[in-house]
Design a protein around this motif. Sequence first.
Motif, short mmCIF file in Angstrom:
data_model
loop_
_atom_site.label_atom_id
_atom_site.label_comp_id
_atom_site.label_asym_id
_atom_site.label_seq_id
_atom_site.Cartn_x
_atom_site.Cartn_y
_atom_site.Cartn_z
N ALA A 165 -26.99 28.76 42.74
CA ALA A 165 -26.37 27.51 42.31
C ALA A 165 -26.22 27.52 40.79
N PHE A 166 -25.07 27.08 40.33
CA PHE A 166 -24.80 27.04 38.89
C PHE A 166 -24.29 25.66 38.51
N ASN A 167 -24.57 25.27 37.29
CA ASN A 167 -24.05 24.01 36.78
C ASN A 167 -23.80 24.15 35.29
N LEU A 168 -22.65 23.68 34.84
CA LEU A 168 -22.30 23.78 33.42
C LEU A 168 -21.59 22.50 33.00
N LYS A 169 -22.07 21.89 31.93
CA LYS A 169 -21.43 20.71 31.36
C LYS A 169 -21.17 20.97 29.88
N LEU A 170 -19.91 20.76 29.49
CA LEU A 170 -19.51 20.91 28.09
C LEU A 170 -18.95 19.58 27.61
N GLY A 171 -19.24 19.22 26.39
CA GLY A 171 -18.74 17.97 25.87
C GLY A 171 -18.44 18.03 24.39
N VAL A 172 -17.44 17.29 23.97
CA VAL A 172 -17.09 17.13 22.56
C VAL A 172 -16.98 15.64 22.30
N ARG A 173 -17.65 15.15 21.24
CA ARG A 173 -17.73 13.70 21.03
C ARG A 173 -17.59 13.36 19.55
N PRO A 174 -16.39 13.02 19.10
CA PRO A 174 -16.25 12.48 17.74
C PRO A 174 -16.96 11.13 17.64
N SER A 175 -17.68 10.91 16.55
CA SER A 175 -18.48 9.69 16.41
C SER A 175 -18.58 9.29 14.95
N ASN A 176 -18.78 7.99 14.73
CA ASN A 176 -18.97 7.51 13.36
C ASN A 176 -20.44 7.56 12.93
N LEU A 451 -14.98 6.11 26.22
CA LEU A 451 -15.13 5.28 25.03
C LEU A 451 -16.54 4.71 25.06
N GLN A 452 -17.33 5.03 24.05
CA GLN A 452 -18.74 4.67 24.04
C GLN A 452 -19.08 3.81 22.83
N ALA A 453 -19.92 2.81 23.05
CA ALA A 453 -20.37 1.95 21.95
C ALA A 453 -21.86 1.70 22.10
N LEU A 454 -22.58 1.74 20.98
CA LEU A 454 -24.03 1.53 20.97
C LEU A 454 -24.38 0.63 19.79
N VAL A 470 -15.94 8.72 20.97
CA VAL A 470 -15.00 9.09 22.02
C VAL A 470 -15.44 10.45 22.54
N ALA A 471 -15.86 10.50 23.80
CA ALA A 471 -16.32 11.75 24.40
C ALA A 471 -15.21 12.32 25.29
N VAL A 472 -14.95 13.60 25.15
CA VAL A 472 -13.90 14.28 25.90
C VAL A 472 -14.53 15.40 26.72
#
Length: 478
Positions: A165-176, A451-454, A470-472
């Motif tokens: 079993a394999f699992n791969l997650k990639l993410g790019v997230r521009p943030s202020n 679209l993420q806000a914290l 903003v996560a893509v």
Amino acid sequence: MTMWPPEALRRLAAALVLGLAAAAPAPAETPRRIPVAEATAEQLGTAAVQAVASGRAPEAAALAAELLHRDPKNPLGHYIFARLSLAEGNTATARKAARRSFFTAQSPRQHYEAARVAGQAALAEKRFGAAAFWARQTIQYAPDDRARAVGVRDFRRLGALNPLAFNLKLGVRPSNNVNGGADDRTNVIDGYDTVGWLSDDAMALGGVVGTADASASLRVAQDATSQTRVGLSGYTRLVDFYGRPMVTPIYWGSGTPPAPVEIRNSDYSTASLAANLQHSRNFGSGFVVTGQLEAGRLWQGGLPAYDWQGLDLAGSKTLSPQLQLNFGAAYERRDWVDMARIDRRQELDFGLRGATAKGTWGVGLSASTLLSPSSQSRYWSVAGSASFQPKAQLGPLALNLAAGVSTTVYPDYMVLFMHPEGGRQDDAIFAELGMTVPKLGIAAFAPEVKLQALKVDSNVSRFSRSEVAVAVGWRSTF
């Protein structure tokens, strides 16, 4: 049966005469019979499909050969050979022909049918990974909800069959605010008149965060109700600040003031690597429990931070076809590399997931604590979250909504000689809107934008912060 049919098939095709009753301009007209050489590609395709359905394999092969002679990229010709080869048990030829049919297909239906045959050939060869890939393609191109449900069921069954079993997650997230910096330059502590001044690197800095989360496991034992797996997992987080932010080192007023230095991206990097042993058991009636032992190391800023050993327990109970209860408990020991310090983290969590006619929903509650000899690090925290994924789409967009709140208390936290009443308290709220376009997916993975806000409010203003990001990435559509 071979990928490229022998000349004998061409000779047979030349000798065939097609009855084109379906092509007659009027019902009363006598069906015409014409040689294969005079038939159109559409007429050849119709006759080939009818030959396969009737079990006339040599005739179907000859017609497919003629289609491919006219156009080597004809998807139906490759599909016919894939079907016939699979029926003969020639899975290697079937697999290759089905692949050619899929990658030359000109409609979703052609993609779907080619993927089905390719998956059947891969499964016959016990190539479970390849079969799972083709199952995903049948989900992507399913002509209706029933076919899609069959594809999802097949994919999950293949996952159960495959020892790997394999699992791969990639993410790019521009943030202020990629560094968790403060909103305000001044540092105010509730209950004290003293005001501090924060350095440049303690302020919110914009940039891009890239993450990669990968895992692999091998099933080493299995019976009717349980299985055991061993695995590896890795995680990395990299930061790229916008521009070249600078910080001036602390200056105590003697000698030449130090020159500003660049804030390094690498100082905010994180990585981890771990090995684990996992055991799952099904107790029946929809009750499943999984236990995992794990050990690994964490790096911060490129340097070893701590080694950890942990035990996780997770379970689920199906309460009804539309409702599931999830629960878990975790314990982790952290041995810091460069100091005589051992932290112990504990966590409990509960959740419910359900489905309605309007969509799927989830709610969760968790509590955690960190016991540490460092008074600055000791904390306890509670958090709650909710999510909803509407079944209806907004045009081509599938939506996913999530929100949550949390409170984290550091009871012994000190700022120099000051101790806020009740300790430091961080209250956070977050919201997230996810948008995917399933029709643009590849193998049932679709592009997703979040679209993420914290917002965090703290009685030590150094830790009051806000973030918009903003996560893509790519997300499975099932």
